[in-house]
Design a protein around this motif. Structure first.
Motif, mmCIF file in Angstrom:
data_model
loop_
_atom_site.group_PDB
_atom_site.id
_atom_site.type_symbol
_atom_site.label_atom_id
_atom_site.label_comp_id
_atom_site.label_asym_id
_atom_site.label_seq_id
_atom_site.Cartn_x
_atom_site.Cartn_y
_atom_site.Cartn_z
ATOM 1 N N GLY A 286 34.869 33.210 51.687
ATOM 2 C CA GLY A 286 34.246 33.702 50.466
ATOM 3 C C GLY A 286 35.255 33.959 49.366
ATOM 4 O O GLY A 286 35.017 33.625 48.191
ATOM 5 N N THR A 287 36.407 34.526 49.719
ATOM 6 C CA THR A 287 37.449 34.791 48.729
ATOM 7 C C THR A 287 38.014 33.500 48.170
ATOM 8 O O THR A 287 38.166 33.342 46.951
ATOM 9 N N GLY A 288 38.332 32.555 49.056
ATOM 10 C CA GLY A 288 38.906 31.294 48.595
ATOM 11 C C GLY A 288 37.970 30.525 47.683
ATOM 12 O O GLY A 288 38.378 30.044 46.605
ATOM 13 N N LEU A 289 36.710 30.401 48.086
ATOM 14 C CA LEU A 289 35.745 29.675 47.254
ATOM 15 C C LEU A 289 35.467 30.403 45.940
ATOM 16 O O LEU A 289 35.302 29.766 44.900
ATOM 17 N N GLY A 290 35.415 31.731 46.000
ATOM 18 C CA GLY A 290 35.173 32.493 44.768
ATOM 19 C C GLY A 290 36.292 32.322 43.766
ATOM 20 O O GLY A 290 36.047 32.138 42.560
ATOM 21 N N ILE A 291 37.546 32.364 44.234
ATOM 22 C CA ILE A 291 38.686 32.184 43.333
ATOM 23 C C ILE A 291 38.699 30.774 42.760
ATOM 24 O O ILE A 291 38.907 30.569 41.559
ATOM 25 N N LEU A 292 38.460 29.788 43.622
ATOM 26 C CA LEU A 292 38.457 28.397 43.159
ATOM 27 C C LEU A 292 37.371 28.166 42.103
ATOM 28 O O LEU A 292 37.631 27.566 41.046
ATOM 29 N N ALA A 293 36.160 28.635 42.384
ATOM 30 C CA ALA A 293 35.069 28.462 41.421
ATOM 31 C C ALA A 293 35.348 29.217 40.132
ATOM 32 O O ALA A 293 35.046 28.730 39.033
ATOM 33 N N GLY A 294 35.933 30.407 40.234
ATOM 34 C CA GLY A 294 36.251 31.180 39.037
ATOM 35 C C GLY A 294 37.274 30.494 38.159
ATOM 36 O O GLY A 294 37.165 30.514 36.919
ATOM 37 N N ILE A 295 38.268 29.860 38.781
ATOM 38 C CA ILE A 295 39.280 29.138 38.003
ATOM 39 C C ILE A 295 38.660 27.926 37.301
ATOM 40 O O ILE A 295 38.881 27.702 36.109
ATOM 41 N N VAL A 296 37.872 27.164 38.044
ATOM 42 C CA VAL A 296 37.287 25.945 37.481
ATOM 43 C C VAL A 296 36.325 26.270 36.337
ATOM 44 O O VAL A 296 36.419 25.701 35.236
#
Length: 270
Positions: A93-103
């Motif tokens: 959840g943390t990894g996907l959330g950070i990735l989506a937030g950056i994109v």
């Protein structure tokens, strides 16, 4: 040589002068925290004197229940089971959330396209997805990890999105003047470092939220601390309920303290 030695001695003196106050401040904060804990236990004990034991057991009763659960191995088993879905849920959840937030924070096109979907899914609480978790993954650690991952995703997504969106345009202009041109180079060299305080704050907040979701993710039968709390609640064993709440609190405190140390080191440049 004399200049070099003098500079080294000067730097050592400054380090010593700054180290002592930091140690004293940490000890002072620890002392204040100990006072707060003692005051809380005293108030709890006093309140338990005017309440039935099945409503609010006294601290000694909880200590007895804690010892009994620990001696039987129940606490160890429950904690190990909870960790089996807390870790993958929090990491994914943390990894996907950070990735989506950056994109989405960087790309206006991606943000515009995804905005309706994000605003539709964001109000849905993780607990509402329990039915999907059971249907898709079954009553197991994967289903519980899914619930935890959903909660971690949104916290990290919005923290990262806000951090990326708030990066100063002046920093980007300076980077472009230094021949940092492509989006990938700008994101890697400027955006992520500038947004790292917000990103790490989101990670820390998400870690705490994930421990809260451990209980919620286990109410449909997955073994762990949450199921033990539910079982004890159904049997009106309030002392056991408080025991596992304390276990959950201690685990959160340990993880949060460790991550806070990492956060301070990573953000030392500030």
């Amino acid at each position: 040589m004399a200049i070099d030695v003098g500079e080294d001695v000067g730097r050592g003196t400054e380090d010593e002068e700054t180290f002592v106050p930091l140690v004293g401040w940490d000890l002072r904060r620890a002392g204040r925290g100990a006072i707060g804990i003692v005051a809380f236990v005293v108030l709890w004990w006093l309140a338990s004197l005017v309440q039935p034991a099945y409503v609010l057991p006294a601290p000694p009763a909880v200590a007895t229940a804690f010892y009994a659960e620990a001696a039987s191995g129940a606490i160890t088993d429950a904690l190990a089971s909870s960790v089996l879905h807390w870790v993958p849920g929090a990491v994914v959840g943390t990894g996907l959330g950070i990735l989506a937030g950056i994109v989405l924070g960087w790309s206006r096109l991606a943000d515009d396209v995804s905005a309706p979907v994000v605003r539709t899914l964001r109000p849905v609480p993780p607990l509402a997805l329990i039915g999907f978790a059971i249907a898709w993954f079954g009553i197991n650690h994967v289903g519980a990890a899914f619930i935890i991952a959903v909660g971690a995703f949104w916290i990290n997504f919005y923290a990262t999105y806000g951090g990326v969106e708030g990066v100063s345009a002046d920093l980007l202009d300076v980077a472009r003047s230094l021949d940092v041109r492509t989006d990938r180079e700008l994101v890697r060299s400027v955006v992520i470092p500038a947004a790292s305080p917000e990103i790490l704050t989101g990670v820390r907040t998400g870690i705490g939220r994930c421990w809260m979701l451990v209980v919620a993710s286990e109410i449909f039968g997955v073994p762990g601390i949450g199921r033990e709390i539910l079982r004890a609640s159904n049997n009106l064993q309030v002392d056991v309920v408080i025991t596992y709440i304390l276990v959950l609190s201690v685990m959160f405190l340990l993880v949060d303290t460790a991550f806070r140390a990492v956060q301070r080191r990573v953000l030392a440049w500030r």
